[in-house]
Design a protein around this motif. Structure first.
Motif, PDB file in Angstrom:
ATOM      1  N   THR A 116     -15.668  63.458  -8.518  1.00 45.16           N
ATOM      2  CA  THR A 116     -15.199  63.804  -7.185  1.00 45.16           C
ATOM      3  C   THR A 116     -16.182  63.192  -6.192  1.00 45.16           C
ATOM      4  O   THR A 116     -17.382  63.100  -6.472  1.00 45.16           O
ATOM      5  CB  THR A 116     -15.110  65.324  -6.961  1.00 45.16           C
ATOM      6  N   PRO A 145       1.142  61.381  -3.571  1.00 41.73           N
ATOM      7  CA  PRO A 145       0.007  61.521  -2.672  1.00 41.73           C
ATOM      8  C   PRO A 145       0.268  60.875  -1.317  1.00 41.73           C
ATOM      9  O   PRO A 145       0.839  59.781  -1.237  1.00 41.73           O
ATOM     10  CB  PRO A 145      -1.126  60.817  -3.421  1.00 41.73           C
ATOM     11  N   HIS A 150      -4.565  58.572   1.543  1.00 37.84           N
ATOM     12  CA  HIS A 150      -5.112  57.914   0.357  1.00 37.84           C
ATOM     13  C   HIS A 150      -5.189  56.394   0.473  1.00 37.84           C
ATOM     14  O   HIS A 150      -5.473  55.716  -0.517  1.00 37.84           O
ATOM     15  CB  HIS A 150      -4.272  58.295  -0.865  1.00 37.84           C
ATOM     16  N   MET A 153      -8.096  54.598  -1.016  1.00 37.54           N
ATOM     17  CA  MET A 153      -8.253  54.636  -2.467  1.00 37.54           C
ATOM     18  C   MET A 153      -7.236  53.744  -3.177  1.00 37.54           C
ATOM     19  O   MET A 153      -7.053  53.852  -4.388  1.00 37.54           O
ATOM     20  CB  MET A 153      -8.128  56.081  -2.967  1.00 37.54           C
ATOM     21  N   GLY A 161      -7.598  57.300  -6.843  1.00 35.91           N
ATOM     22  CA  GLY A 161      -8.106  58.653  -6.662  1.00 35.91           C
ATOM     23  C   GLY A 161      -7.117  59.478  -5.862  1.00 35.91           C
ATOM     24  O   GLY A 161      -6.342  58.948  -5.070  1.00 35.91           O
ATOM     25  N   VAL A 162      -7.139  60.799  -6.088  1.00 36.03           N
ATOM     26  CA  VAL A 162      -6.269  61.729  -5.373  1.00 36.03           C
ATOM     27  C   VAL A 162      -7.130  62.843  -4.800  1.00 36.03           C
ATOM     28  O   VAL A 162      -8.031  63.365  -5.470  1.00 36.03           O
ATOM     29  CB  VAL A 162      -5.195  62.327  -6.302  1.00 36.03           C
ATOM     30  N   SER A 163      -6.844  63.225  -3.570  1.00 38.02           N
ATOM     31  CA  SER A 163      -7.648  64.241  -2.905  1.00 38.02           C
ATOM     32  C   SER A 163      -7.591  65.584  -3.634  1.00 38.02           C
ATOM     33  O   SER A 163      -6.516  66.061  -4.004  1.00 38.02           O
ATOM     34  CB  SER A 163      -7.161  64.434  -1.467  1.00 38.02           C
ATOM     35  N   THR A 166      -9.113  68.086   1.366  1.00 32.80           N
ATOM     36  CA  THR A 166      -9.151  67.346   2.619  1.00 32.80           C
ATOM     37  C   THR A 166      -9.560  68.332   3.706  1.00 32.80           C
ATOM     38  O   THR A 166      -8.893  69.352   3.901  1.00 32.80           O
ATOM     39  CB  THR A 166      -7.783  66.734   2.952  1.00 32.80           C
ATOM     40  N   PRO A 323     -11.582  62.582  -2.886  1.00 32.55           N
ATOM     41  CA  PRO A 323     -10.734  62.343  -4.061  1.00 32.55           C
ATOM     42  C   PRO A 323     -11.448  62.605  -5.384  1.00 32.55           C
ATOM     43  O   PRO A 323     -12.683  62.617  -5.464  1.00 32.55           O
ATOM     44  CB  PRO A 323     -10.391  60.853  -3.928  1.00 32.55           C
ATOM     45  N   PRO A 362      -2.659  67.608  -0.459  1.00 30.39           N
ATOM     46  CA  PRO A 362      -2.789  66.177  -0.718  1.00 30.39           C
ATOM     47  C   PRO A 362      -1.446  65.475  -0.907  1.00 30.39           C
ATOM     48  O   PRO A 362      -1.364  64.258  -0.855  1.00 30.39           O
ATOM     49  CB  PRO A 362      -3.622  66.110  -2.001  1.00 30.39           C
TER      50      PRO A 362
END
Length: 444
Positions: A116, A145, A150, A153, A161-163, A166, A323, A362
């Motif tokens: 992360t 997403p 994003h 990313m 990557g995914v949050s 946030t 992310p 996200p």
């Protein structure tokens, strides 16, 4: 510089939002490249005694009040249903985190499977090719997403990557103090300065809190970086530093006005939390995650916390995406992907989001989880954070997002001369501009 407060109730333990663990166990852990620290679960070996594959999430969140409990709940929920994988969190407190991750990833020494990262570190790791695509997990979880959140990313048509959280800046304030003083949240920088002065009664009460010690440089820069939104400016455009521009000069003049009249001088993260938690600070431009820290460490204050949009006409505020991505050096790609797929399923991400006291989903599928929709309606402090116009650190930093810490170090070192030595802000920023232009030559 008189304040350097030691607030009543600052017990010397615990963590500020971006702060260092103050307990005895943390002080010896700051060395670059230090081994991964177990935040929950074991970090030794690749398999458990029962033969499960160990998946390690490298993060600072296992050290943050409130958030560490949220992640433990998620890890426990996954481990209870998986017969083949055991997930745990490892890492360091935030102030050590980015340097240690960069050092270990670039030397191939990071013992982790997922990472992360705050937005500046995530962008840097992506530029250094330290992430694997997460497309397989995203597709399997059937989520979409948010493209804008994003964008930083994405690379070569793939998402990396995914949050998991946030957070945005807003004006967090003590409603009781405001009512006692017949005040409504400020809507202009000038009004903000005047309110701060009115509510400050040194050395016991302060109108505004904001970290401002070079001993915790990351937190100082983290908060100051957002303040540029007051004048619709940026710190850099591409590889060109903008620190001699009018918006930057006005931003620093605004901060100095607050520093001279309302903010405790030499304030660190732990002291910020204590002042707010003890009801001795009226307000602060802070990220929404601060609420979780305060609720955990000072539950009595939680009921009087409210938020307002940024005190300037545009309502701009920095929104920060944190992310999770699969580390390129993992030996457990399949297991890491399986956990990430599970985490991204809306009901599980909703669990993490709610336990973390977060509010920005996200991806839209989270809004279809009934518990999440009900949860959002029951957060009395949320409305101001929802009333901002979001911008990202990437919008503010240009190409320097990949050298965010270095940029902040140069700027703050020079700005300190204006805060404490009487150097004019244009003069200190002219010096910073030259040093930043030299830094730009080293950017890739």
């Amino acid at each position: 510089m008189a304040d350097i407060v030691s607030p009543q109730g600052n017990r010397g333990t615990g963590i500020g939002r971006r702060g260092v663990l103050k307990g005895a166990g943390a002080l010896g852990l700051a060395a670059l490249g230090a081994p991964l620290l177990a935040a929950c679960g074991s970090s030794s070996g690749d398999q458990t005694a029962g033969g499960k594959t160990k998946v390690r999430i490298v993060s600072w969140m296992g050290f943050e009040p409130g958030r560490k409990d949220a992640w433990k709940a998620v890890c426990d929920a996954f481990n209870a249903q998986s017969k083949t994988i055991e997930v745990s969190m490892v890492g360091w407190p935030f102030t050590q985190y980015s340097n240690n991750v960069l050092t270990q990833t670039q030397s191939g020494a990071l013992q982790g499977d997922l990472i992360t990262a705050p937005p500046d570190l995530a962008a840097r790791l992506l530029s250094l090719n330290q992430f694997l695509p997460v497309t397989e997990a995203v597709n399997a979880a059937r989520v979409t997403p948010d493209a804008k959140l994003h964008a930083f990313m994405q690379k070569d048509g793939q998402l990396y990557g995914v949050s998991t959280v946030t957070v945005g800046f807003g004006m967090l304030y003590n409603e009781q103090i405001f009512k006692e003083n017949n005040l409504q949240p400020a809507t202009s920088p000038e009004e903000w300065v005047e309110q701060g002065k009115r509510l400050t009664k040194r050395p016991d009460k302060f109108g505004i809190i904001q970290a401002n010690t070079l001993a915790e440089e990351g937190s100082f820069w983290f908060n100051l970086q957002n303040t540029i939104n007051a004048y619709d400016g940026v710190w850099a455009q591409g590889k060109t530093p903008m620190v001699t521009s009018e918006p930057v000069i006005k931003t620093l003049e605004l901060f100095k006005s607050l520093y001279d009249s309302s903010i405790p001088k030499g304030l660190n993260d732990a002291q910020m939390m204590s002042l707010m938690g003890d009801g001795r600070a009226a307000m602060g431009m802070v990220v929404s995650a601060t609420v979780n820290v305060l609720k955990t460490g000072s539950p009595k204050i939680y009921g009087v916390l409210r938020s307002a949009a940024s005190p300037w006409s545009t309502k701009k505020a920095t929104s920060r995406v944190h992310p999770i991505g699969i580390y390129k050096g993992t030996k457990n790609k399949d297991a890491a992907t399986e956990f990430l797929t599970w985490l991204l399923e809306p009901k599980n991400m909703a669990l993490l989001t709610m336990k973390s006291l977060d509010a920005i989903p996200p991806y839209p599928e989270l809004n279809d989880v009934p518990e999440f929709a009900s949860y959002l309606k029951d957060l009395p402090w949320l409305s101001g954070y929802q009333d901002v116009t979001p911008v990202t650190p990437m919008d503010l930093m240009g190409d320097f997002i990949n050298a965010n810490d270095e940029f902040g170090h140069i700027l703050l070192t020079n700005f300190q001369e204006s805060l404490t030595k009487g150097t004019s802000i244009p003069d200190s920023m002219a010096k910073a501009q030259t040093q930043l232009e030299d830094l730009a030559k080293r950017l890739k």
